[in-house]
Design an enzyme around this catalytic site. Sequence first.
Site, PDB file in Angstrom:
ATOM      1  CE  LYS A 193       8.587 -27.812  35.227  1.00 60.18           C
ATOM      2  NZ  LYS A 193       8.217 -28.280  33.889  1.00 60.18           N
ATOM      3  N   GLY A 242      -7.458 -26.228  29.535  1.00 56.99           N
ATOM      4  CA  GLY A 242      -6.612 -25.032  29.571  1.00 56.99           C
ATOM      5  C   GLY A 242      -5.905 -24.846  28.237  1.00 56.99           C
ATOM      6  CB  VAL A 294      -2.181 -28.519  26.620  1.00 59.63           C
ATOM      7  CG1 VAL A 294      -1.942 -29.739  25.738  1.00 59.63           C
ATOM      8  CG2 VAL A 294      -0.871 -27.824  26.933  1.00 59.63           C
ATOM      9  N   GLY A 331      -9.408 -31.268  31.715  1.00 61.99           N
ATOM     10  CA  GLY A 331      -8.665 -30.002  31.740  1.00 61.99           C
ATOM     11  C   GLY A 331      -8.676 -29.343  30.381  1.00 61.99           C
TER      12      GLY A 331
HETATM   13  P1  NAD Z   1      -3.535 -24.803  32.158  1.00 65.63           P
HETATM   14  O1  NAD Z   1      -3.327 -24.335  33.550  1.00 65.63           O
HETATM   15  O2  NAD Z   1      -3.722 -23.813  31.072  1.00 65.63           O
HETATM   16  O3  NAD Z   1      -4.786 -25.822  32.086  1.00 65.63           O
HETATM   17  C1  NAD Z   1      -5.061 -26.770  33.056  1.00 65.63           C
HETATM   18  C2  NAD Z   1      -6.580 -26.906  33.132  1.00 65.63           C
HETATM   19  O4  NAD Z   1      -6.895 -27.983  34.003  1.00 65.63           O
HETATM   20  C3  NAD Z   1      -7.243 -25.659  33.678  1.00 65.63           C
HETATM   21  O5  NAD Z   1      -8.273 -25.218  32.811  1.00 65.63           O
HETATM   22  C4  NAD Z   1      -7.817 -26.122  35.020  1.00 65.63           C
HETATM   23  O6  NAD Z   1      -9.024 -25.456  35.387  1.00 65.63           O
HETATM   24  C5  NAD Z   1      -8.037 -27.605  34.752  1.00 65.63           C
HETATM   25  N1  NAD Z   1      -8.143 -28.408  35.969  1.00 65.63           N
HETATM   26  C6  NAD Z   1      -7.471 -28.253  37.127  1.00 65.63           C
HETATM   27  N2  NAD Z   1      -7.890 -29.157  38.016  1.00 65.63           N
HETATM   28  C7  NAD Z   1      -8.822 -29.917  37.396  1.00 65.63           C
HETATM   29  C8  NAD Z   1      -9.617 -31.022  37.800  1.00 65.63           C
HETATM   30  N3  NAD Z   1      -9.560 -31.532  39.025  1.00 65.63           N
HETATM   31  N4  NAD Z   1     -10.469 -31.558  36.892  1.00 65.63           N
HETATM   32  C9  NAD Z   1     -10.571 -31.040  35.654  1.00 65.63           C
HETATM   33  N5  NAD Z   1      -9.856 -29.983  35.220  1.00 65.63           N
HETATM   34  C10 NAD Z   1      -8.992 -29.438  36.090  1.00 65.63           C
HETATM   35  O7  NAD Z   1      -2.289 -25.752  31.865  1.00 65.63           O
HETATM   36  P2  NAD Z   1      -1.750 -26.218  30.442  1.00 65.63           P
HETATM   37  O8  NAD Z   1      -0.653 -25.323  30.037  1.00 65.63           O
HETATM   38  O9  NAD Z   1      -2.894 -26.471  29.542  1.00 65.63           O
HETATM   39  O10 NAD Z   1      -1.067 -27.606  30.843  1.00 65.63           O
HETATM   40  C11 NAD Z   1      -1.864 -28.754  31.143  1.00 65.63           C
HETATM   41  C12 NAD Z   1      -0.974 -29.850  31.696  1.00 65.63           C
HETATM   42  O11 NAD Z   1       0.019 -30.184  30.714  1.00 65.63           O
HETATM   43  C13 NAD Z   1      -0.191 -29.457  32.961  1.00 65.63           C
HETATM   44  O12 NAD Z   1      -0.031 -30.603  33.773  1.00 65.63           O
HETATM   45  C14 NAD Z   1       1.164 -29.035  32.416  1.00 65.63           C
HETATM   46  O13 NAD Z   1       2.198 -29.187  33.376  1.00 65.63           O
HETATM   47  C15 NAD Z   1       1.323 -30.002  31.266  1.00 65.63           C
HETATM   48  N6  NAD Z   1       2.209 -29.521  30.204  1.00 65.63           N
HETATM   49  C16 NAD Z   1       1.920 -28.365  29.565  1.00 65.63           C
HETATM   50  C17 NAD Z   1       2.757 -27.925  28.542  1.00 65.63           C
HETATM   51  C18 NAD Z   1       2.453 -26.663  27.791  1.00 65.63           C
HETATM   52  O14 NAD Z   1       3.040 -26.443  26.713  1.00 65.63           O
HETATM   53  N7  NAD Z   1       1.554 -25.815  28.273  1.00 65.63           N
HETATM   54  C19 NAD Z   1       3.874 -28.672  28.180  1.00 65.63           C
HETATM   55  C20 NAD Z   1       4.139 -29.877  28.841  1.00 65.63           C
HETATM   56  C21 NAD Z   1       3.294 -30.288  29.861  1.00 65.63           C
END
Ligand code: NAD
Length: 352
Positions: A78, A176, A178, A174
């Site tokens: 990472k 975002g 995903v 969340g």
């Molecule tokens: P992202 O940053 O696009 O979305 C995260 C969302 O969570 C954002 O909209 C943010 O506003 C929201 N958030 C933050 N704090 C919050 C809170 N206290 N309460 C409610 N919502 C809150 O990230 P992502 O790419 O969608 O990834 C989401 C999670 O999945 C992360 O932990 C990431 O590490 C994990 N992940 C993502 C992927 C991927 O393919 N994107 C793969 C494996 C793991």
Amino acid sequence: MFAQMEYVGTSDLHLYHDAATSLQAIIAIHSTTLGPAIGGCRFIPYSSSDDAIKDALTLAKGMSYKAALAGLPHGGGKSVIMLPNKAFDRQALMRSFGQCIEQLQGRYITAMDSGTLTSDMDAIAQSTHWVTCTNNSGDPSPYTALGVIQSMKAAVKYLFGKDDLEGTRVSIQGLGHVGMAVASHLSLEGAHLTVTDINNDLIKAAVQEFHATAVAPDDIYTADVDIFCPCGLGAILNEQTIGTIKAQIIVGSANNQLNSSKDGYSLHQQNILYLPDYIVNSGGLIFVALTHAGENTQTIHHQVTTIGSTLTDLLLMSHSSSIPPFALANQKAEAILNHASAAKKTDKRANL
Ligand code: NAD
């Protein structure tokens, strides 16, 4: 620092500083036993370099376990770039980071993570080809979401004997990349959604598009649902939240959802089925690794759908052993890594 490395079993840690671009970066390689380390690059603010190192070390270990259980020929790594607190040229900084990756000569392959974009990966690709998630290869989030849905299906089949998610009540923390994609799948499947985010625009979009019920961020734990799906932050399953959770199943994409192993055992004692995050969210890694290896979409899609059967096997083993799925998954990942490491040592001795 060395004590932390020993604690998580990291093989090497690389620190980079480039005053010309304000780059302050860390690459943690947990293991290369199964193949080159692979894992995303975070680009977020950190209060100290110690915090950034800790994040990189913990996340790299998770990547090793994730790759091992997904059957990928990769170790875990990472990287973390500390977001500069002054003006900077993003493209130049990413190109400089690409040069750091290039120095490792393929021991580490980077990808998107929190705070990085496909355009950042394009800039990194100008300095090294040990990078994925460029505009050409794409965003892993839709595959991560697909894996989350497969995982939910495995869980409802195991616990409720249901073959689909129709009528299932799911809360998503969340919305975002995903979380929103998971909401879209669930809406198509006829699930009932309760959602939250700290970004009100995302909540409004989910309410409009998927007829979701919105709740405040702190109220997501107590939502009266069947499945709680954390897709935002890590460490949200902790002493403060666990007693308040109403869902019987926890399945989500967020990395490192358990604050500690103790919290995993606590969920098990309270009969809340927690599926290990690094299996549930491995769709993104499968996409990234197979895209880098030049595989086609059909192969990638097929491999992501195997996440469901991996979890079904784990749930059955958990049932017969009474060991929580998260602890069994850790044991399985460690066994794969130890076995590969022993086989490598034997090969080396045979070649002497
Ligand atoms: P992202 O940053 O696009 O979305 C995260 C969302 O969570 C954002 O909209 C943010 O506003 C929201 N958030 C933050 N704090 C919050 C809170 N206290 N309460 C409610 N919502 C809150 O990230 P992502 O790419 O969608 O990834 C989401 C999670 O999945 C992360 O932990 C990431 O590490 C994990 N992940 C993502 C992927 C991927 O393919 N994107 C793969 C494996 C793991």
